[in-house]
Design an enzyme around this catalytic site. Sequence first.
Site, PDB file in Angstrom:
ATOM      1  N   GLY A  31      36.443  38.484  47.318  1.00  0.00           N
ATOM      2  CA  GLY A  31      36.349  39.447  48.704  1.00  0.00           C
ATOM      3  C   GLY A  31      36.548  40.664  48.700  1.00  0.00           C
ATOM      4  N   LEU A  33      34.349  42.983  49.678  1.00  0.00           N
ATOM      5  CA  LEU A  33      33.226  43.407  48.835  1.00  0.00           C
ATOM      6  C   LEU A  33      32.913  44.841  48.865  1.00  0.00           C
ATOM      7  CD1 LEU A  33      30.973  40.215  49.527  1.00  0.00           C
ATOM      8  CD2 LEU A  33      32.928  40.756  47.873  1.00  0.00           C
ATOM      9  N   HIS A  37      30.192  44.742  44.146  1.00  0.00           N
ATOM     10  CA  HIS A  37      29.642  43.346  44.374  1.00  0.00           C
ATOM     11  C   HIS A  37      28.128  43.025  44.799  1.00  0.00           C
ATOM     12  CE1 HIS A  37      34.282  43.251  45.144  1.00  0.00           C
ATOM     13  NE2 HIS A  37      34.202  42.216  44.259  1.00  0.00           N
ATOM     14  N   GLN A  61      45.420  33.676  39.006  1.00  0.00           N
ATOM     15  CA  GLN A  61      45.175  34.938  37.857  1.00  0.00           C
ATOM     16  C   GLN A  61      46.071  36.126  38.483  1.00  0.00           C
ATOM     17  OE1 GLN A  61      40.878  35.089  39.260  1.00  0.00           O
ATOM     18  NE2 GLN A  61      41.286  37.398  38.971  1.00  0.00           N
ATOM     19  N   LYS A 149      32.427  46.036  34.896  1.00  0.00           N
ATOM     20  CA  LYS A 149      33.828  46.921  35.302  1.00  0.00           C
ATOM     21  C   LYS A 149      35.020  46.139  34.731  1.00  0.00           C
ATOM     22  CE  LYS A 149      37.079  48.825  38.090  1.00  0.00           C
ATOM     23  NZ  LYS A 149      37.930  47.752  38.078  1.00  0.00           N
ATOM     24  N   ASP A 150      34.970  44.632  34.889  1.00  0.00           N
ATOM     25  CA  ASP A 150      35.973  43.862  34.337  1.00  0.00           C
ATOM     26  C   ASP A 150      35.404  43.246  32.962  1.00  0.00           C
ATOM     27  OD1 ASP A 150      38.065  43.637  36.574  1.00  0.00           O
ATOM     28  OD2 ASP A 150      36.231  42.853  37.813  1.00  0.00           O
ATOM     29  N   GLN A 153      37.024  40.580  31.145  1.00  0.00           N
ATOM     30  CA  GLN A 153      36.761  39.183  31.803  1.00  0.00           C
ATOM     31  C   GLN A 153      35.384  38.741  31.493  1.00  0.00           C
ATOM     32  OE1 GLN A 153      37.841  38.511  36.027  1.00  0.00           O
ATOM     33  NE2 GLN A 153      35.858  39.083  36.523  1.00  0.00           N
TER      34      GLN A 153
HETATM   35  O1  PAF Z   1      36.578  39.497  39.190  1.00  0.00           O
HETATM   36  C1  PAF Z   1      36.907  38.746  39.997  1.00  0.00           C
HETATM   37  O2  PAF Z   1      36.758  39.036  41.102  1.00  0.00           O
HETATM   38  C2  PAF Z   1      37.695  37.765  39.676  1.00  0.00           C
HETATM   39  O3  PAF Z   1      38.271  37.774  38.725  1.00  0.00           O
HETATM   40  C3  PAF Z   1      36.768  36.088  39.666  1.00  0.00           C
HETATM   41  C4  PAF Z   1      35.798  36.241  38.652  1.00  0.00           C
HETATM   42  C5  PAF Z   1      35.983  36.234  40.940  1.00  0.00           C
HETATM   43  C6  PAF Z   1      37.791  35.134  39.517  1.00  0.00           C
HETATM   44  O4  PAF Z   1      38.530  34.815  40.544  1.00  0.00           O
END
Ligand code: PAF
Length: 287
Positions: A31, A33, A37, A61, A149-150, A153
């Site tokens: 969220g 955003l 996003h 997390q 960006k991440d 991840q």
């Molecule tokens: O990147 C994010 O916003 C979060 O790590 C995700 C992938 C939605 C998991 O909670």
Amino acid sequence: MRTVRSIRTMQNISRDLAAEGKRIGLVPTMGFLHEGHLSLIGRARRHADVVIVTIFVNPAQFAPHEDLNKYPRDEKGDLKKIKAAGGDIVFIPRARDIYPEDFQTYVTVENLTRTLEGTSRPTHFRGVTTIVAKLFNITRPDVAVFGMKDYQQAIVLKQMTRDLGYPVKYIIAPTIREKDGLAMSSRNRYFTPKQRPEALCLYFALRTAREMVTAGIKGTARIEKEMREVIKATCPTAKSDYIAFTDLTSLEPVTTVKERTVCSLAVWVHGVRLIDNMMLSGGPPGS
Ligand code: PAF
């Protein structure tokens, strides 16, 4: 656009969509955003008939000392933005439904999570992979989109998608930046207008690294030294958590910049931990 909060309802909708032969695109978010996003939603739109955006600030997390409770939230604003960006369904599950009291099953990616962010945030990726696996199971996407960006991840989740055999087309979309280069992030809103220019220290350092590589300097020790100078000059109080040079997909460290080398860094700026990254050769800046 439809908002769904119940896991069972979401499962039923996804099952029906699949039965109708509709391709489902998934954009998981926490969220608050921003344009970054919305660009992911746009990407999903191009590959799917129905785009599901999830909003869930995932407690698993965040470590106990991290910013879970003050993480910015704006559900009403998010719904407007998702509608305008072409989302069809917004799934907003409740934390108690995702993690009931006796919850005890986690998904863990091994090697890729032991470096970079994983060093400073040892429980972070376990939370990310667990929630995304759950969201995959609930929404059954054909396509899922994550942002560069991440970076770590995105690589970790790609590995999970492959290892667990999810039939999902996995897309990594480029980082979206403000006009001045700051990578878009929900955490940018923590800065006062006076602090905000100093948050550019990450981008300026990465830009310097890329310029050095373009000028033929490939040794990462020399580049890192210069980057630290740039960070200090832009934000004298900044504290670097790490500056790393790794292979794009294996995340193995490199000492000489090669074709697929990514520089990533985490820096504390006025109490906010920012991350950013850039491919140092090949690909557009900021990719
Ligand atoms: O990147 C994010 O916003 C979060 O790590 C995700 C992938 C939605 C998991 O909670």
